[in-house]
Design an enzyme around this catalytic site. Structure first.
Site, PDB file in Angstrom:
ATOM      1  N   ASP A  65      74.486  42.314   9.635  1.00  8.32           N
ATOM      2  CA  ASP A  65      75.233  42.157   8.044  1.00  8.32           C
ATOM      3  C   ASP A  65      77.170  42.653   8.663  1.00  8.32           C
ATOM      4  OD1 ASP A  65      76.570  45.130   8.069  1.00  8.32           O
ATOM      5  OD2 ASP A  65      75.181  45.519   6.663  1.00  8.32           O
ATOM      6  N   LYS A 119      77.010  38.730   3.805  1.00 13.12           N
ATOM      7  CA  LYS A 119      76.544  38.679   1.883  1.00 13.12           C
ATOM      8  C   LYS A 119      77.820  39.480   1.155  1.00 13.12           C
ATOM      9  CE  LYS A 119      73.209  40.879   2.299  1.00 13.12           C
ATOM     10  NZ  LYS A 119      71.847  41.950   1.613  1.00 13.12           N
ATOM     11  N   MET A 170      81.125  51.214  -3.071  1.00 10.06           N
ATOM     12  CA  MET A 170      82.009  49.217  -3.169  1.00 10.06           C
ATOM     13  C   MET A 170      82.615  49.728  -4.914  1.00 10.06           C
ATOM     14  SD  MET A 170      78.285  47.445  -3.121  1.00 10.06           S
ATOM     15  CE  MET A 170      76.944  48.715  -3.470  1.00 10.06           C
TER      16      MET A 170
END
Ligand code: SAH
Length: 499
Positions: free
Chosen positions: A37, A59, A174
């Site tokens: 990732d 992603k 996040m």
């Protein structure tokens, strides 16, 4: 029976490549296929087998994104072909990583798997900022929260009121883009405006930034999108416990960006020394080395009195070819061996050779002097293992002392014409503190691509030794510093002292 495939779900750690677990690294070394990732360190891929298939699978929002179903499909397909698949994920696979979906797909397909944990970003950020998440004076609980949902339709999933009344440590993942909203929610639900906050951007990496403030200061602190992810936000009394514990900002090169200009291997060695000292290394590959055939020399090795190595690279190329000819260190027979400096000495040690002579200073002139002082060279047969680009000074000095000298080129360096745009932009915007040069040839290649003036007016220049400095001066480059010890370590030490 065909070999059975397996999928290792591996936590890559929070950023720095060497914060992976030993078991995780072992899996990478074995893998036939690695699906990685965006946050997993690219540095880890250096450990992959050269023939391993590497699939980059970023992603998330706004990036060239790949669908989760496609990742599942790839893992299953490769494992069914009997391959060892590593699914590499930033941090730990069990934390905000959608691993559950991947595991469900593997279960359904009947693919065996193992999960290898990693250091999650919260732990990495806490360690590098010197914040103890459950310092028992302030917190007996810690909660990991995604900030991703703060503004979208799932807002209801996070109970801000509960969090505001947690009386513990809140760690937000996040949340860089939504931090203002989140701070607003927490304040509205009663969390004190004086609550300490630490924002850790690019945790554990050379570009790490730690911003400390109070919860009620966040609103006025950042303009829209100013805070670039990835960031971990730690909210709670622990975040303000003792800023002196932030050890990483006190490393000697912390906050310094240093441009390195060697070949790939040389750059990666220099980068690791810079990064160990807290600096950021920006690599620009100037040259590529290639071994040259020395078969004829190898055939008569035992006839020499001295064999002299003037670089680590020379040692590598020499032994590579010795091995190809089905020989080893014994071929050197009774010859004495000299090394120009500690790196060359160490390289020889790896092949079982303990050099008889290393000069006090690591230059070819010092090496010639040391050889002349150590023995009567008259009539002695001396072999110099060198680069094709080496100058004649060592050879002439030894000849003048009566030696019968042969020079053989064990490797050559060829210029690499990369794209200098990124480096030019960084220099122009003043982001580079030091530009370093470890050889005159590399300096020459670098300034074929970059204007000396650009470096002179935006950065400082460090040179490894007199020969490199002379070449830089000839190119019109101002040399701000020359290492006293002419090694890579010496170069870094000199920069640390000049800081
Ligand atoms: N599985 C990962 C988390 C993935 S979600 C883990 O265990 O760490 C992605 C979020 O992780 C980012 O938005 C950021 O909040 C955090 N993150 C990952 N790497 C980070 C880093 N080097 N510095 C700060 N935050 C990081």
């Amino acid at each position: 029976m065909a070999r059975q495939g397996i999928v290792y779900i591996v936590g890559a750690g929070p950023g720095r490549p060497d914060l992976i677990t030993i078991r995780g690294l072992d899996a990478i070394k074995q893998a036939d296929c690695i699906i990685t990732d965006r946050l997993a360190s690219h540095g880890l891929l250096r450990h992959a087998r050269p023939d391993a298939e590497v699939i980059y699978a970023p992603k998330g929002i706004g990036h060239a994104s790949i669908a989760q179903s496609r990742i599942n499909e790839l893992m299953i397909q490769r494992a069914m072909e009997g391959k060892v698949v590593v699914r590499l994920k930033g941090g730990d696979p069990s934390v905000f990583a959608r691993t559950a979906e991947e595991l469900a797909a593997l279960l359904t397909a009947g693919i065996p798997f193992q999960i290898i944990p990693g250091v999650t970003a919260a732990a990495g950020a806490a360690a590098y900022a010197g914040i103890m998440l459950t310092d028992r004076r302030f917190a007996s609980q810690v909660v990991f929260v995604t900030g991703h949902q703060a503004e979208d339709k799932h807002e209801g999933q996070i109970d801000w009121s509960k969090l505001a009344n947690l009386d513990g440590t809140i760690v937000l993942y996040m949340a860089a883009r939504n931090l203002k909203q989140i701070a607003g929610h927490l304040l509205a639900k009663g969390l004190a405006g004086s609550t300490p906050v630490a924002i850790i951007v690019n945790a554990t990496l050379p570009t790490q930034k730690v911003i400390r403030c109070r919860l009620d200061q966040i609103r006025g602190m950042f303009s829209e999108n100013e805070l670039e992810p990835p960031a971990i936000i730690i909210i709670g009394q622990v975040a303000g416990a003792d800023p002196r514990l932030e050890w990483s900002c006190r490393l000697p090169l912390s906050g310094r960006a240093i441009l390195i200009t060697r070949d790939q291997q040389g750059n990666s060695e220099l980068a690791s020394i810079i990064e160990d000292n807290g600096g950021r290394a920006i690599a620009f590959e100037t040259v590529r080395t290639r071994p040259l055939p020395i078969i004829a020399t190898i055939a008569k090795l035992s006839s020499y009195d001295w064999i002299v190595f003037t670089s680590r690279r020379g040692v590598g190329s020499f032994f590579e070819q010795l091995h190809v000819s089905d020989m080893d260190a014994r071929a050197l027979g009774r010859a004495h061996v000299a090394a120009i400096g500690p790196a060359t000495y160490q390289a020889l040690m790896q092949f079982g050779i303990k050099a008889d002579l290393v000069p006090q200073q690591y230059t070819t002139i010092a090496l010639a002097r040391a050889l002349i002082e150590s023995a009567d060279l008259r009539g002695r047969r001396i072999l110099l293992i060198r680069s094709e680009l080496a100058d004649e000074r060592l050879e002439s000095a030894l000849k003048a002392a009566g030696g019968s000298v042969e020079q053989v080129a064990a490797y050559t360096s060829e210029p690499v014409n990369g794209d200098p745009t990124a480096i030019v932009n960084m220099l122009r915007s003043g982001q580079v503190d030091w530009v370093t040069f470890a050889s005159s040839y590399q300096a020459r290649v670098f300034f074929q691509q970059i204007e000396p003036q650009l470096v002179n007016s935006n950065s400082r220049v460090a040179s490894i030794g007199p020969q490199t400095s002379a070449e830089l001066a000839r190119l019109g480059v101002r040399v701000d510093l020359e290492a006293g010890t002419h090694t890579i370590e010496g170069l870094v030490q000199a920069i640390i002292q000049a800081n």
